[in-house]
Scaffold this active site. Structure first.
Site, PDB file in Angstrom:
ATOM      1  N   HIS A  85       5.045  -0.136  -3.907  1.00 13.14           N
ATOM      2  CA  HIS A  85       5.731   0.052  -2.619  1.00 13.14           C
ATOM      3  C   HIS A  85       6.442  -1.217  -2.156  1.00 13.14           C
ATOM      4  CE1 HIS A  85       1.939  -1.340  -0.516  1.00 13.14           C
ATOM      5  NE2 HIS A  85       2.811  -1.794   0.349  1.00 13.14           N
ATOM      6  N   ASP A 220      -0.553   1.658  -7.498  1.00 12.82           N
ATOM      7  CA  ASP A 220       0.509   1.048  -6.690  1.00 12.82           C
ATOM      8  C   ASP A 220       0.897  -0.346  -7.217  1.00 12.82           C
ATOM      9  OD1 ASP A 220       2.249   0.305  -4.696  1.00 12.82           O
ATOM     10  OD2 ASP A 220       0.936   0.894  -3.040  1.00 12.82           O
ATOM     11  N   SER A 650       0.007  -6.753   0.957  1.00 14.70           N
ATOM     12  CA  SER A 650       0.266  -5.848  -0.151  1.00 14.70           C
ATOM     13  C   SER A 650       0.782  -6.647  -1.325  1.00 14.70           C
ATOM     14  CB  SER A 650       1.284  -4.798   0.243  1.00 14.70           C
ATOM     15  OG  SER A 650       0.604  -3.747   0.841  1.00 14.70           O
TER      16      SER A 650
END
Ligand code: ARG
Ligand code: ASP
Length: 715
Positions: A85, A220, A650
C-alpha cells in the site's frame, strides 16, 4: 462513591509505576533508547547497534519512503522492502487497463527491467542531535510571538553550525509541544525503481473489509531499489546510475516465532497526540471524528458503485479510494476504541489527581477546557470544510485554480512554480472523472449545507445547495462553461488536451477563472469559511498551543513516575514489545499468528477483495511451501505484537532480539486503533506480514530467485 473513585484512580496511575515503560506505549528517539528495559524484555543487541552515527548500524538500513511510509534495505545492492500500500501509487501509475500491474503484479527479471518512479524519494538519517538549549536560547520570559521569532533565527544558526555536506540537509523539529528540539541530518536519494509487487489479490488481500482488522491475511509488501551516482551519492534518475551500496542491510530471519518473543519496530511514525487533555479527546470523539466519517461515507459509496462496474474507473480511483477509505475506517475504530478503553474517564481521573498536586497544572487544564469549548463550533466547521475540500474533487480543483490566480496576482508565480502547478494538474486530471465526481460533489455540498450552521456559510448557500439532486443539475450546467471541467477550451485546448496552451496567456486565463461558475462557488465557500470560522479557529488554536506547551512541561514535572516519550512527528523512532495475541472481548482470544490456510478460508472466487490467484491456490494444494513453513506445516502470513505504531510506520521493519528482520509492519488491529490518542496494552496491537510469507511469495509464487540470492537469510 469516593472509595470507588480511589480504586479507579489507582488503576489509572498504576501502569505508570509498573516496571516497563513501554507498557504505556512509546515511540522512542533512537539516540535515547531504554536499553536496560529492552534487554530485560529479551533484546540481545546493544542500543549502539541500533543507532550509531559513526559506525554502520541498523539505522543505516531504515529509510523514510517517499515522505509518508518506511522502508528497509535488505541487500548489499540497495534492495528495499516496503508495503504494497506504500508503493500503491507507483504500481498504479505503471498500470493501464491492458497492462494492469495492480491486478497482475510485477516482477522485474533483472535490474534492466526495474521501473523508475520520478519524484519518489527515500531519506536516510545520518545523525540526530538534541539542540534544545541552542534553539530556545534567549526566549525566556518572551511572549509567544517574540519567542517564535528568536526560535526561527536560532534554528537557522543551528543548521549552519552543523555544517551539512552538499548532499545533506538539516531538519529541526520540536517535540513535547516545543519544550525540546532535535536536529536531523538527512540524505535524500531520488532514483528509486520498482522491482517487484505481488498482485493485489495478495498485496491487498481483504482490501477495505479486512483493513484495520485482525485476523489478517494480507501479503502487504512491494520491493524497490535505490540507485545512486557512481560515488554512491544521491542523484536524479539516470540510466547510468548504479545500485546503492548501503552501509548496512538487514538479515532476514525465517525462524519460527513464539508468543512473547522480543520485537522492535524501527521507522517513521507520523503523528500521535498522547498528551491531549480530556476535553480535546471528548471533542474528537463526539464532534470531529463523526463529521469526517460522515463526509467520507458518502464519497466512498458513490465512488464504489462506479468502480465496481467500470475497469477504467477502478484503476483511476484505486489509490484515491484506498486512502479515503483508510482513515474513514480508522476514525470509526478510534471512536469505538476510545469508548471501550474508557479513555475519557481515565484521563479525567488522571488529570484530577495531578491537578490536586499542582495548582499551575490545574490552571492550564481549566484554560484548555475553556479554549476547546469555545473553539468547538469552529473546529467542527473546520472538519467539514477540510473533508469537503479533500473529497469533492471538483471543489479541490477549483481551489487550486483560485490559489493559482491569487499567486499570479501577488507576483508569486515564477516559471518553476508554474511548471510544478501544471505537473500537479496533469497528474490530477489523469486520474479524475468529472462526471463521477459531480455526483460526489453534489452530495457533499448538500451535506455541507445541511450540517454547517448558516452563519458560517455564504449568503443563500443553505437554501440553494441543500438538495443533492438539484446540486447535480447545477454542477452539470456550470461545468459546460468551466475551464476546470475540461469542457471549456482556451487557445484551442483544454486541461485534458494541452495544458501548456491553456496557460499560454496567463492574464487571459485569470480573467476566465474569475468568471468560472464552479470556481466562483468555491471562492464564496472559502471566503465564508475563512472569515466566519477559520480566523477564530486558528486564533484559538494558537492560544491552545501555547497552553498545551506549558501543560506538557507541568505534566512532566507533576508525574515523575511516568516515563514520557515524545509524540510521533514523522521522525525516526523505535518502539518495542512482545509478539503477542490478545483478548479484546469477553470470550475472544486472538492468536498472534495467521497462516496460508486462513487465506483459503477467506477465499471468494472472483470477489474484488477476497479472490486468490490460481498459482497461490495450487501452491497451497500441493503444500509446496519449501523452507517457509513453520512447525505447523503451513506458511505463516501475518502476526501481531505490542509495538506502539501509527500511520507512517507502514513498511517499517519488525526486528527480533538480534536485529534480524522478522516482519513488515503494515497495520493495527481494530480494537486498538485509538492508540494514537490512548495506547492500551490490552487492545493495541500492530500487525506485520511475516518474512516467511514474503520470501515464500518471492520464491515460490513469483519465481524471483535472483532477488533471494541478494539477501542474507537466517534460518
Ligand atoms: N490501515 C493501514 C494503514 O493505515 C493500511 C491501509 C492500506 N489499505 C487500504 N485498504 N486502504 O495505512
Ligand atoms: N497502515 C499504517 C501506515 O500506512 C500504519 C498504521 O496506522 O498502523 O502507516
Amino acid at each position: 462513591m469516593l472509595k470507588n473513585k480511589n480504586i479507579l484512580l489507582s488503576a489509572v496511575l498504576l501502569p505508570a509505576a509498573m516496571a516497563f515503560a513501554q507498557q504505556n506505549g512509546g515511540m522512542w528517539i533512537p539516540t535515547e533508547l531504554n536499553e536496560k528495559e529492552m534487554k530485560d524484555l529479551g533484546m540481545k543487541i546493544s542500543a549502539k547497534q541500533i543507532f550509531d552515527p559513526t559506525k554502520p548500524s541498523i539505522k543505516d538500513a531504515v529509510v523514510q519512503f517517499d515522505g509518508g511510509c518506511t522502508a528497509e534495505i535488505i541487500s548489499p545492492k540497495g534492495l528495499i522492502l516496503t508495503n504494497h500500500h506504500c508503493g500503491y501509487d507507483n504500481i498504479q501509475s505503471h498500470s493501464t487497463v491492458e497492462n494492469d500491474l495492480l491486478t497482475n503484479g510485477f516482477w522485474a527479471k533483472n535490474p534492466s527491467e526495474e521501473l523508475p518512479n520520478p519524484g519518489v524519494t527515500v531519506d536516510f538519517i545520518s545523525d540526530i542531535k538534541e539542540v534544545t538549549a541552542q534553539v530556545l536560547a534567549g526566549t525566556n520570559g518572551l511572549d509567544q510571538k517574540a519567542a517564535q521569532e528568536i526560535i526561527n533565527k536560532n534554528i537557522e544558526e543551528v543548521k549552519a553550525s552543523l555544517k551539512p555536506e552538499s548532499w545533506q540537509r538539516i531538519l529541526i523539529k520540536p517535540v513535547y509541544y516545543g519544550n525540546k528540539y532535535y536536529a536531523y541530518i538527512i540524505e535524500t536519494y531520488k532514483d528509486i525503481r520498482l522491482v517487484g509487487a505481488p498482485p493485489q489479490s495478495i498485496g491487498k488481500f481483504g482490501s477495505d473489509t479486512d483493513n484495520w482488522v485482525w485476523p489478517r491475511h494480507t501479503g502487504d509488501f512491494s520491493m524497490f531499489r535505490i540507485y545512486a551516482d557512481k560515488n554512491n551519492r544521491p542523484a536524479e534518475y539516470s540510466k547510468d546510475n548504479i545500485p546503492y551500496k548501503p552501509k548496512y542491510f538487514l538479515p532476514i530471519s525465517i525462524k519460527d516465532k513464539q508468543e512473547n518473543d522480543f520485537t522492535f519496530v524501527y521507522g517513521f511514525p507520523g503523528r500521535t497526540t498522547e498528551y491531549l487533555p480530556s476535553i480535546a479527546i471528548e471533542k474528537i470523539m463526539n464532534d470531529t471524528d463523526p463529521a469526517r466519517i460522515a463526509v467520507r461515507e458518502i464519497a466512498l459509496k458513490t465512488l464504489d458503485e462506479k468502480m465496481r462496474t467500470d475497469a477504467e474507473t477502478r484503476i483511476k480511483y484505486a489509490s484515491k479510494y484506498a486512502s479515503v477509505a483508510n482513515y474513514w475506517k480508522k476514525w470509526m475504530g478510534e471512536v469505538e476504541g476510545l469508548k471501550k478503553s474508557n479513555a475519557l474517564e481515565n484521563k479525567r481521573l488522571y488529570e484530577q489527581s495531578l491537578a490536586a498536586k499542582s495548582p499551575e497544572l490545574k490552571n492550564s487544564l481549566d484554560e484548555l477546557k475553556r479554549l476547546y469549548t469555545e473553539q468547538a463550533p469552529y473546529a467542527l466547521n473546520n472538519a467539514y470544510y477540510t473533508e469537503l475540500l479533500r473529497n469533492a474533487e471538483t471543489l479541490n480543483l477549483a481551489n487550486r485554480f483560485l490559489n493559482y490566480s491569487a499567486s499570479l496576482e501577488q507576483g508569486k508565480m515564477d516559471d518553476k512554480v508554474l511548471a510544478k502547478f501544471k505537473n500537479e494538474l496533469s497528474a490530477f486530471y489523469k486520474d479524475y472523472s468529472g462526471e463521477l465526481d459531480a455526483k460526489v460533489t453534489a452530495k457533499l455540498l448538500a451535506l455541507y449545507a445541511n450540517k454547517v450552521p448558516a452563519q458560517y456559510l455564504p449568503e443563500g448557500f443553505k437554501q440553494n445547495f441543500s438538495d443533492a439532486n438539484k446540486n447535480l443539475e447545477t454542477i452539470e450546467n456550470w461545468s459546460i462553461n468551466s475551464i476546470i471541467s475540461g469542457r471549456n477550451s482556451l487557445n484551442g485546448a483544454t486541461v485534458y488536451t494541452n495544458i501548456d496552451n491553456v496557460f499560454a496567456n496567463q492574464n487571459q486565463l485569470v480573467s476566465i477563472i474569475k468568471k468560472d461558475p464552479l470556481i466562483s462557488l468555491m471562492a464564496s465557500l472559502k471566503e465564508a469559511y475563512l472569515k466566519n470560522a477559520d480566523s477564530k479557529y486558528t486564533m484559538l488554536q494558537s492560544q491552545i498551543d501555547a497552553i498545551q506547551k506549558k501543560y506538557m512541561a507541568q505534566l512532566m514535572q507533576a508525574d515523575q513516575n511516568r516515563k514520557f516519550f515524545p509524540d510521533a512527528n514523522s521522525t525516526m523512532r523505535v518502539t518495542y514489545g512482545k509478539v503477542k495475541g490478545s483478548n479484546p472481548r469477553d470470550g475472544v482470544f486472538y492468536k498472534f499468528q495467521t497462516h496460508l490456510a486462513g487465506v483459503m478460508e477467506k477465499y471468494l472466487p472472483g470477489d474484488y477483495e477476497f479472490d486468490v490467484p490460481k498459482k497461490l491456490i495450487d501452491l497451497y494444494n500441493k503444500k509446496d511451501f519449501g523452507i517457509y513453513k513453520d512447525k505447523t506445516g503451513d506458511v505463516p502470513v501475518a502476526f501481531t505484537a505490542t509495538n506502539h505504531t501509527t500511520g507512517g510506520n507502514s513498511g517499517s521493519p519488525a526486528l527480533d532480539a538480534y536485529g534480524n528482520l522478522i516482519g513488515l509492519n503494515f497495520d493495527r488491529q481494530w480494537e486498538g486503533t485509538m492508540s494514537d490518542i490512548n495506547y492500551d496494552q490490552k487492545y493495541s496491537r500492530n500487525i506485520m506480514v511475516d518474512t516467511k510469507y514474503i520470501l515464500f511469495v518471492i520464491d515460490k509464487f513469483a519465481d524471483s530467485k535472483w532477488l533471494l540470492n541478494e539477501m542474507k537469510i537466517v534460518k
